[in-house]
Design a protein around this motif. Structure first.
Motif, PDB file in Angstrom:
ATOM      1  N   LEU A   2      24.413  37.258  67.016  1.00 46.45           N
ATOM      2  CA  LEU A   2      24.751  37.982  65.800  1.00 46.45           C
ATOM      3  C   LEU A   2      23.648  38.985  65.492  1.00 46.45           C
ATOM      4  CD1 LEU A   2      25.954  34.963  63.626  1.00 46.45           C
ATOM      5  CD2 LEU A   2      27.389  36.624  64.819  1.00 46.45           C
ATOM      6  N   ASP A   3      24.000  40.263  65.431  1.00 48.28           N
ATOM      7  CA  ASP A   3      23.019  41.296  65.131  1.00 48.28           C
ATOM      8  C   ASP A   3      22.889  41.561  63.635  1.00 48.28           C
ATOM      9  OD1 ASP A   3      22.229  41.783  67.746  1.00 48.28           O
ATOM     10  OD2 ASP A   3      23.931  43.120  68.102  1.00 48.28           O
ATOM     11  N   ASP A   4      23.905  41.216  62.887  1.00 47.36           N
ATOM     12  CA  ASP A   4      23.890  41.461  61.441  1.00 47.36           C
ATOM     13  C   ASP A   4      24.336  40.186  60.735  1.00 47.36           C
ATOM     14  OD1 ASP A   4      23.972  42.374  58.885  1.00 47.36           O
ATOM     15  OD2 ASP A   4      25.620  43.798  59.190  1.00 47.36           O
ATOM     16  N   LEU A   5      23.445  39.594  59.967  1.00 45.89           N
ATOM     17  CA  LEU A   5      23.736  38.325  59.279  1.00 45.89           C
ATOM     18  C   LEU A   5      24.089  38.517  57.811  1.00 45.89           C
ATOM     19  CD1 LEU A   5      20.843  36.180  60.776  1.00 45.89           C
ATOM     20  CD2 LEU A   5      23.253  36.109  61.418  1.00 45.89           C
ATOM     21  N   SER A   6      24.220  39.757  57.373  1.00 45.10           N
ATOM     22  CA  SER A   6      24.461  40.005  55.952  1.00 45.10           C
ATOM     23  C   SER A   6      25.817  39.485  55.485  1.00 45.10           C
ATOM     24  CB  SER A   6      24.350  41.497  55.644  1.00 45.10           C
ATOM     25  OG  SER A   6      25.315  42.231  56.388  1.00 45.10           O
ATOM     26  N   GLY A   7      26.725  39.254  56.402  1.00 44.12           N
ATOM     27  CA  GLY A   7      28.045  38.748  56.025  1.00 44.12           C
ATOM     28  C   GLY A   7      28.170  37.245  56.121  1.00 44.12           C
ATOM     29  N   TYR A   8      27.022  36.548  56.130  1.00 41.88           N
ATOM     30  CA  TYR A   8      27.037  35.103  56.318  1.00 41.88           C
ATOM     31  C   TYR A   8      26.247  34.389  55.226  1.00 41.88           C
ATOM     32  CZ  TYR A   8      28.703  36.205  61.001  1.00 41.88           C
ATOM     33  OH  TYR A   8      29.436  36.683  62.057  1.00 41.88           O
ATOM     34  N   ASP A   9      26.591  33.130  55.043  1.00 39.33           N
ATOM     35  CA  ASP A   9      25.810  32.205  54.236  1.00 39.33           C
ATOM     36  C   ASP A   9      25.243  31.138  55.159  1.00 39.33           C
ATOM     37  OD1 ASP A   9      26.268  33.483  51.850  1.00 39.33           O
ATOM     38  OD2 ASP A   9      27.995  32.247  51.311  1.00 39.33           O
ATOM     39  N   LEU A  10      24.247  30.437  54.681  1.00 37.05           N
ATOM     40  CA  LEU A  10      23.600  29.370  55.460  1.00 37.05           C
ATOM     41  C   LEU A  10      23.673  28.074  54.677  1.00 37.05           C
ATOM     42  CD1 LEU A  10      20.163  29.553  57.261  1.00 37.05           C
ATOM     43  CD2 LEU A  10      20.568  27.780  55.559  1.00 37.05           C
ATOM     44  N   ILE A  11      23.971  26.983  55.382  1.00 39.87           N
ATOM     45  CA  ILE A  11      23.987  25.674  54.737  1.00 39.87           C
ATOM     46  C   ILE A  11      23.237  24.662  55.597  1.00 39.87           C
ATOM     47  CG2 ILE A  11      26.205  24.963  55.748  1.00 39.87           C
ATOM     48  CD1 ILE A  11      26.768  23.517  53.072  1.00 39.87           C
ATOM     49  N   PHE A  12      22.405  23.858  54.956  1.00 40.94           N
ATOM     50  CA  PHE A  12      21.641  22.820  55.654  1.00 40.94           C
ATOM     51  C   PHE A  12      22.589  21.775  56.220  1.00 40.94           C
ATOM     52  CE2 PHE A  12      19.627  18.595  55.359  1.00 40.94           C
ATOM     53  CZ  PHE A  12      18.568  18.764  56.244  1.00 40.94           C
ATOM     54  N   ASN A  13      22.263  21.294  57.423  1.00 42.47           N
ATOM     55  CA  ASN A  13      23.099  20.277  58.044  1.00 42.47           C
ATOM     56  C   ASN A  13      22.413  18.909  58.062  1.00 42.47           C
ATOM     57  OD1 ASN A  13      25.225  19.071  59.466  1.00 42.47           O
ATOM     58  ND2 ASN A  13      24.231  19.467  61.423  1.00 42.47           N
ATOM     59  N   LYS A  14      21.276  18.802  58.758  1.00 42.33           N
ATOM     60  CA  LYS A  14      20.651  17.486  58.867  1.00 42.33           C
ATOM     61  C   LYS A  14      19.202  17.597  59.307  1.00 42.33           C
ATOM     62  CE  LYS A  14      22.523  17.077  63.546  1.00 42.33           C
ATOM     63  NZ  LYS A  14      23.646  16.562  64.333  1.00 42.33           N
ATOM     64  N   CYS A  15      18.487  16.501  59.128  1.00 45.88           N
ATOM     65  CA  CYS A  15      17.113  16.349  59.593  1.00 45.88           C
ATOM     66  C   CYS A  15      17.155  15.569  60.905  1.00 45.88           C
ATOM     67  CB  CYS A  15      16.285  15.614  58.542  1.00 45.88           C
ATOM     68  SG  CYS A  15      14.507  15.535  58.873  1.00 45.88           S
ATOM     69  N   ILE A  16      16.357  16.006  61.885  1.00 42.15           N
ATOM     70  CA  ILE A  16      16.434  15.434  63.234  1.00 42.15           C
ATOM     71  C   ILE A  16      15.045  15.043  63.710  1.00 42.15           C
ATOM     72  CG2 ILE A  16      17.206  15.813  65.615  1.00 42.15           C
ATOM     73  CD1 ILE A  16      18.883  18.185  64.470  1.00 42.15           C
ATOM     74  N   ARG A  17      14.899  13.837  64.238  1.00 40.31           N
ATOM     75  CA  ARG A  17      13.657  13.389  64.870  1.00 40.31           C
ATOM     76  C   ARG A  17      13.845  13.410  66.376  1.00 40.31           C
ATOM     77  NH1 ARG A  17      12.384   8.086  64.143  1.00 40.31           N
ATOM     78  NH2 ARG A  17      10.173   8.467  64.511  1.00 40.31           N
TER      79      ARG A  17
END
Length: 351
Positions: A49-64
């Motif tokens: 993806l070259d342009d992220l302005s059309g997106y939102d971000l959501i946390f998924n999980k913590c990983i060890r």
């Protein structure tokens, strides 16, 4: 009796529908659709993806992720000796998904799980939610003071936090403005000396833990914070900032996502599709694939008890119905029998 049979059939149908709903949701979480096809650059079959302005971000999980060790002087591949035994060393990571900006994180691309160092993710996302709450306090208060007419004029303008909802953000940010109701966990993001007990020096840093594998401030044996203990740093953390970060739908047009996207591992079916790291020595993507998604595990856990609840309701109904029938038949010896085939009871003669 006819009504009782109709009710039983209806309840049985509800149990079947609940089971079907649970199966449907379980299947839906395994579907890896990629709904976003614009602003992409394909390299060896993978779409960047070259342009992220059309997106939102959501946390998924913590990983060890366990740090591989090839030493010969340890036990079972565990390389760090502390408190009388050898321990495995782990690195902590955070994963996130990208979502359609206009769905408020309701339509996300689950085909690629983005995984980055936990501290890197925390520093970026905590800065976002703290800025969001500052904007909420200033902007939403001004809107309230200036009235509905000004609110209509403000619509359509481009703010730093387009997802800001004045009807909910004040409640979400309330605990942050009161210093989290206790010690502020955001002051303990770096690995640092914490407490000493029985001659053992413990170190603190964020780690994956808690009932739902949430992010907490835990204690470690080593100064690099790779060998965790079974203890948390007991400073009375409320984790309000971490909780808000984990539940927020964060807008990428704020500039949050660009660095996270470039530096993260792009995990697809357990393999890194980004050319920024070799996933062979440190199996980050494979571990991420085998770790349950936080977003869906909670929902499925709640649904799996639904058929049992309905069964209990059915049993309670039949018990109450039987008790009531027994009560009616034995309360008044002159009452009419329930069966239509039995003869009516004759009244005793008057003397």
């Amino acid at each position: 009796m006819k009504r009782l049979l109709i009710f039983a059939v209806a309840v049985a149908s509800s149990v079947h529908d609940a089971s079907a709903l649970q199966t449907s949701l379980s299947t839906a979480t395994d579907i890896r659709n990629a709904p976003f096809i614009s602003n992409i650059r394909r390299v060896e079959g993978y779409a960047y993806l070259d342009d992220l302005s059309g997106y939102d971000l959501i946390f998924n999980k913590c990983i060890r992720v366990k740090i591989p060790n090839n030493g010969d002087d340890d036990e079972e591949g565990n390389s760090y000796f502390a408190n009388g035994r050898y321990h495995a060393q782990y690195q902590n990571y955070a994963s996130f998904y990208l979502c359609d900006k206009y769905s408020t994180c309701g339509s996300c691309d689950f085909s690629t799980e983005y995984v980055t160092d936990l501290i890197t993710y925390l520093e970026a996302s905590i800065g976002y939610v703290q800025g969001m709450c500052t904007s909420c306090s200033a902007y939403c208060r001004r809107r309230l003071e200036e009235g509905e007419e000004e609110e209509e004029e403000e619509e359509g303008k481009n703010y730093d936090y387009p997802n800001l909802d004045c009807s909910t953000c004040a409640k979400q940010c309330k605990n942050l403005s009161s210093n989290n109701g206790g010690a502020d966990e955001t002051n303990y993001l770096e690995c640092q000396a914490a407490v000493e007990n029985n001659g053992i020096q413990y170190y603190s840093a964020p780690q994956c833990g808690g009932d739902n594998n949430n992010i907490i401030i835990g204690l470690y044996y080593d100064e690099d914070c790779t060998v965790k203990t079974a203890m948390e740093l007991d400073y009375g953390f409320s984790y309000n900032t971490f909780k808000l970060m984990e539940d927020s739908c964060m807008d990428c047009s704020s500039g949050l996502c660009a660095d996270l996207y470039d530096e993260s591992l792009h995990c697809v079916n357990g393999y890194n599709k980004n050319n920024n790291a070799d996933d062979q020595d440190m199996p980050v993507c494979k571990t991420a694939k085998s770790t349950a998604d936080r977003t869906y595990s909670k929902r499925k856990k709640q649904l799996k008890f639904m058929p049992l609840v309905i069964l209990v309701v059915m049993l309670a109904f039949f018990f109450l119905f039987g008790s009531y029938t027994y009560y009616v038949r034995h309360k008044n010896p002159l009452a009419e029998p329930l069966s239509g085939n039995a003869a009516p009871t004759e009244l005793p003669p008057v003397t």
